[in-house]
Scaffold this active site. Structure first.
Site, PDB file in Angstrom:
ATOM      1  N   ARG A 218       0.837  -1.200   0.000  1.00  0.00           N
ATOM      2  CA  ARG A 218       0.000   0.000   0.000  1.00  0.00           C
ATOM      3  C   ARG A 218       0.874   1.253   0.000  1.00  0.00           C
ATOM      4  O   ARG A 218       0.571   2.251  -0.660  1.00  0.00           O
ATOM      5  CB  ARG A 218      -0.903  -0.008   1.233  1.00  0.00           C
ATOM      6  CG  ARG A 218      -2.040  -1.005   1.115  1.00  0.00           C
ATOM      7  CD  ARG A 218      -3.126  -0.708   2.137  1.00  0.00           C
ATOM      8  NE  ARG A 218      -2.918  -1.444   3.352  1.00  0.00           N
ATOM      9  CZ  ARG A 218      -3.551  -2.583   3.660  1.00  0.00           C
ATOM     10  NH1 ARG A 218      -4.430  -3.096   2.831  1.00  0.00           N
ATOM     11  NH2 ARG A 218      -3.331  -3.183   4.789  1.00  0.00           N
ATOM     12  N   CYS A 346      -3.172 -13.982  -4.395  1.00  0.00           N
ATOM     13  CA  CYS A 346      -2.948 -14.551  -3.058  1.00  0.00           C
ATOM     14  C   CYS A 346      -3.281 -16.033  -3.065  1.00  0.00           C
ATOM     15  O   CYS A 346      -3.474 -16.649  -2.018  1.00  0.00           O
ATOM     16  CB  CYS A 346      -3.754 -13.800  -1.999  1.00  0.00           C
ATOM     17  SG  CYS A 346      -5.520 -13.882  -2.264  1.00  0.00           S
TER      18      CYS A 346
END
Ligand code: SAH
Length: 403
Positions: A218, A346
């Site tokens: 992020r 993921c």
């Protein structure tokens, strides 16, 4: 003493210190303990290999606590393991960064990362002053009370919440559990990550409430977002959206299929006093939304793709590959030249090499010339034990579209 004896020749993975024993490798279990009970794992010759716990209902029939024949599995054992994992987090806790570097504040970290911290099936995340514990295996389940006590003592905290409601508990024959174990907890919990504020819904949010594994990534989006028109796909509660706005994005369009997640995303934007004029939150299916945006000839300078898991195992990799190819291809088409795609997988069943191949195929079919400018992974509080490569699950690529 309960003993699990392996079939001849099935001790190799244990000698390499991999912590799982599959049902197909088991010759017999003597003096069978109950679910989660401790047993010694022996080779077919009777040599001691490991001490672990029994999961009668799971294909993973036993998991290893220790490879040391002298080490007993008791409260002290768990205290040592937890102490070591919690101390290791201090190494990279940004609050400890010294003079001359930017002081970054983060009050939330993963403290225990299951097998990779030598505690198979135990996940513990710290959100400000609250711990959230997830018990995913029979072994962790039977030690749950002691583990909660030790976790509070080792961290000096008083609040612990349990999110033992993940689907994988069914494979272990365990019921779902969700609630306060100790302390007074009011969800959502305010946290600070990289100097930005977020609300984390520990009671009903995904996983334990927040995707702590994306913290470093992020920050990267924040650094690259300046002046860009950003599309954040699968935005959940706005982790990347808030960072893009804080990094000076010109605009952000954030898409998710969950209205609850979008409403928490809206609160998270407001919490950071970021202008809501620059952001549009859209409820929708990303696969369809990307097509609509293409048909409307919309363009972006940065796209984030952080989808849910498409494949848990390698056997589902084919289906997952089609999903990744589809969204990445559409994303490359929606990017302007000079644009950046930050794309993740993921899925445990898709490794980094396969993911890169899929993204390369997507760029080719989109007619885009693309360079990888960074490889991303899970944040360092989600370590990977070298003996447990399955612990690497998050793969990301930062791609630069030349033309
Ligand atoms: N990027 C987020 C985490 C994403 S989790 C962060 O950093 O916090 C995946 C999200 O995808 C969830 O919020 C889920 O609601 C959403 N989702 C799952 N399938 C979807 C679909 N087909 N279309 C849109 N959103 C979807």
């Amino acid at each position: 003493m309960a003993v699990l004896v392996l079939k001849p020749g099935r001790e190799k993975s244990l000698l390499r210190r991999h912590p799982w024993i599959f049902s197909g490798a088991v010759q017999q279990v003597e003096q069978e303990p109950g679910p989660g009970g401790t047993l010694d794992v022996l080779s077919s010759n009777g040599d001691f290999l490991a001490r672990g716990f029994f999961s009668p209902h799971s294909q993973i029939r036993a998991r290893v606590w220790t490879f040391d024949p002298e080490e007993q599995v008791d409260a002290d054992f768990f205290r040592r393991r937890i102490h070591s994992a919690v101390c290791a987090r201090d190494l990279f806790n940004p609050r400890r960064k010294g003079e001359g570097t930017e002081v970054v504040s983060t009050d939330s970290l993963r403290l225990i990362h299951a097998e990779s911290d030598y505690l198979p099936g135990l996940i513990v995340d710290r959100y400000s002053d609250t711990l959230v514990m997830q018990c995913l295996t029979t072994g962790v389940e039977i030690w749950r009370e002691q583990l909660a006590n030790i976790l509070l003592e080792e961290t000096g905290l008083t609040n612990i919440y349990e999110r033992s409601d993940a689907d994988v508990r069914e494979l272990e024959g365990l019921p779902s559990r969700n609630g306060v174990i100790r302390g007074e907890i009011s969800s959502p919990i305010p946290i600070n990550e990289n100097n930005l504020n977020f609300l984390v819904n520990v009671a009903t949010g995904h996983k334990t409430g927040f995707y702590l594994d994306q913290r470093v990534n992020r920050q990267q989006v924040r650094e690259l977002a300046h002046g860009r028109e950003v599309l954040d796909c699968f935005c959940y509660t706005g982790g990347f959206t808030v960072n893009a706005l804080a990094g000076g994005a010109k605009s952000v369009l954030s898409v998710d299929s969950s209205l609850d997640s979008l409403s928490l995303a809206r609160e998270n934007i407001a919490l950071n006093s970021l202008s809501t004029e620059r952001v549009e939150l859209l409820e929708g299916d990303v696969f369809q939304t990307l097509r609509k945006l293409r048909d409307q000839a919309r363009w972006f300078d940065m796209i984030v793709l952080d989808p849910p898991k498409f494949a848990s195992t390698a056997s589902q990799a084919g289906k997952a590959a089609r999903g990744y190819k589809d969204i990445n291809l559409l994303a490359f088409k929606l990017l302007r030249p000079g644009g950046i795609l930050v794309t993740f997988s993921c899925s445990g069943g898709v490794d980094a090499a396969l993911f890169q191949k899929i993204v390369a195929g997507a760029a080719l079919d989109a007619g885009a010339e693309v360079q990888i400018i960074n490889h991303l992974t899970q944040a360092p509080d989600h370590p990977v034990s070298l003996t447990f490569p399955e612990g690497t699950y998050l793969k990301g690529l930062v791609c630069y579209k030349i033309t």
